[in-house]
Structures are given as structure tokens and as C-alpha cells.
Scaffold this active site. Sequence first.
Site, PDB file in Angstrom:
ATOM      1  CE  LYS A  61      46.868  42.368  48.076  1.00 56.58           C
ATOM      2  NZ  LYS A  61      46.088  41.226  47.772  1.00 56.58           N
ATOM      3  CD  GLU A 117      42.960  41.617  49.558  1.00 55.83           C
ATOM      4  OE1 GLU A 117      43.465  42.657  50.021  1.00 55.83           O
ATOM      5  OE2 GLU A 117      43.593  40.788  48.880  1.00 55.83           O
ATOM      6  CD  GLU A 124      42.712  43.620  41.685  1.00 53.58           C
ATOM      7  OE1 GLU A 124      43.928  43.679  41.515  1.00 53.58           O
ATOM      8  OE2 GLU A 124      42.175  43.706  42.802  1.00 53.58           O
ATOM      9  N   GLY A 159      46.220  37.010  45.170  1.00 56.86           N
ATOM     10  CA  GLY A 159      47.014  36.476  46.275  1.00 56.86           C
ATOM     11  C   GLY A 159      47.094  34.959  46.285  1.00 56.86           C
ATOM     12  CB  SER A 198      48.765  35.838  40.936  1.00 55.49           C
ATOM     13  OG  SER A 198      48.154  35.494  42.173  1.00 55.49           O
ATOM     14  CG  HIS A 250      41.092  45.226  46.633  1.00 55.17           C
ATOM     15  ND1 HIS A 250      41.069  44.005  47.267  1.00 55.17           N
ATOM     16  CD2 HIS A 250      42.173  45.218  45.825  1.00 55.17           C
ATOM     17  CE1 HIS A 250      42.109  43.296  46.858  1.00 55.17           C
ATOM     18  NE2 HIS A 250      42.797  44.006  45.979  1.00 55.17           N
TER      19      HIS A 250
HETATM   20  C1  PEP Z   1      45.544  42.967  44.592  1.00 57.45           C
HETATM   21  O1  PEP Z   1      45.593  42.999  45.806  1.00 57.45           O
HETATM   22  O2  PEP Z   1      44.900  43.825  43.997  1.00 57.45           O
HETATM   23  C2  PEP Z   1      46.262  41.904  43.888  1.00 57.45           C
HETATM   24  C3  PEP Z   1      46.086  41.774  42.603  1.00 57.45           C
HETATM   25  O3  PEP Z   1      47.073  41.083  44.651  1.00 57.45           O
HETATM   26  P1  PEP Z   1      48.102  39.965  44.106  1.00 57.45           P
HETATM   27  O4  PEP Z   1      48.903  40.603  43.011  1.00 57.45           O
HETATM   28  O5  PEP Z   1      48.934  39.603  45.283  1.00 57.45           O
HETATM   29  O6  PEP Z   1      47.273  38.838  43.589  1.00 57.45           O
END
Ligand code: PEP
Length: 258
Positions: A15, A101, A170, A176, A216, A99
Site C-alpha cells: 500500500k 481500497e 479479499e 486492515g 489480515s 483492490h
Molecule cells: C490488502 O491490502 O490486500 C490486505 C489484505 O491487507 P491486510 O493484510 O493488512 O488486511
Amino acid sequence: MNRKYRRAVIAANWKMNKTPSETRDFCTALRSMLPRSRWCDIILCMPAIDIPSGMRVLKDTRVAIGAENIHEKASGALTGEIAGNMLADAGVKYVIVGHSERREMGESDTRVAAKLRAVLDNGMNPILCVGESLEQRELGVTEEWIAMQLKIALSVVKPEELKKVVIAYEPIWAIGTGKTATPEQAQEVCEFVRSVVRKLYGARPARSVPVLYGGSMNEKNAFDLLAKPDIDGGLIGGASLDPEKFMQIVHAANQNND
Ligand code: PEP
């Protein structure tokens, strides 16, 4: 993971973290820890400015460098954007698209598809992210949502190109937040992802496409997640910022390689 049919992939998503000097230090540390024998694929997706540092330190290793974003157009008056040929010329092999985000910043499914196309057109491999929000999970529409995200993004991928694609499931509520999906929850959706690919491309491509879990994942929960048959690896944010922790996840994947 099922190593008979597909490779294991452990991918970092840094990120907006790490400067070029921090990238050099991370990659130097990682390099000294790389396993000598059995391997999963290791990918470090990093901010564009860090790519030359990462590339310099890891150039003759089997660690691939990835980017976190791409613009779908080939060139033009798009201040601040990065085109596929720039990434490819810098040695980038993978690019994250879709993603959550970036979807949150307004990227639609059709834009994700256009970006995915740009990755393929420049000879790189897309890591396509899909995932539901907590609200969608609670409403019971996780599968419909993910099927739609996959169908729109993969509509630009020809059958012969699917081998270049990595898919990452995801769940937004797990990214996060420290709230990991249970191995059973993650397996259920990764299996569903594969079933959508099967409907679109057939049994053999569905068996070979790597489906990662992200949300996570860390050095403590990786082994149990990666033990599930349809989870072929991880896309890791927070825990990928520390070379030791990241390497422990790589080892978890290698142990599950048996
Ligand atoms: C990600 O940004 O794709 C992600 C899975 O982040 P995190 O592992 O921090 O949850």
C-alpha cells in the site's frame, strides 16, 4: 492449497508504505532469508517509486516485483498516472487491480476490467481482487456480488490468457481490521470463486487458476488458511511490511506444499 494442480503464491501489498531506502533495506533483509529449496511464488507489490530499489536488490532472485496500480490508457495527458509500458519496462511482472481500497476511490467494475486488460496487453500478470463488504455478507449476497465482480473483470480475458491471472478473494471487512475470515469462510468463498471460473472457462482452467485469500493474514493464521484446498496463497498487507513476518508466511506456504 492443492499443489497437484496449481502453484502457491504469497504476495505482499505494501500500500502507501515504505520509501525507496526502506525498500532497499527490506529487500536486502528478505534476500538473506530466502528459502534455498522448496518454493512458493513470492511477489512484492509496492509503490511505483520503490520499484527500482526493489528491482536492484532482488534482480537475480526468484522474487517478482509487482505494482499496486496502473492506468488503463497507454499514454496521454493524465498527470500523475502510470501506464502499463512504464511498469513493464521497469521489470514489473504483476499488477494489483480491483483492490477494495481503489474501488473505494471510485474504480468501477468496468474500469477494473480495462485496467486488467492494460496489464495483459503489456505482458504482465494481473492480481484481480474481489470481495464483499460486511453489509453484503450479512445480507447474504456475497456470492452474487463476487460472481458479478469476476464476470465483469474476466469478460476481457481470453481463455488462453487466463493462465496469467491470479485472483485474490479479499473480504473488505477483513482488510486492515485484524478480523481474519475463518479458514472455513475463506475456503467457502475461494471455492466459489473457482466455480465461477469453471462456468466461464471450463474445468481445467478453473483447476489451475491460483486463488489467494487476503484480509489480515499474518504469520499466526497463515498455516491454517493455507491448509484449505482452494486457498492457494495470500495477498498480505500489514504483515508484509516486516521481512521476518512475511517470510514466516512464505514458510507456512512452503510447509503446506507437501
Ligand atoms: C490488502 O491490502 O490486500 C490486505 C489484505 O491487507 P491486510 O493484510 O493488512 O488486511
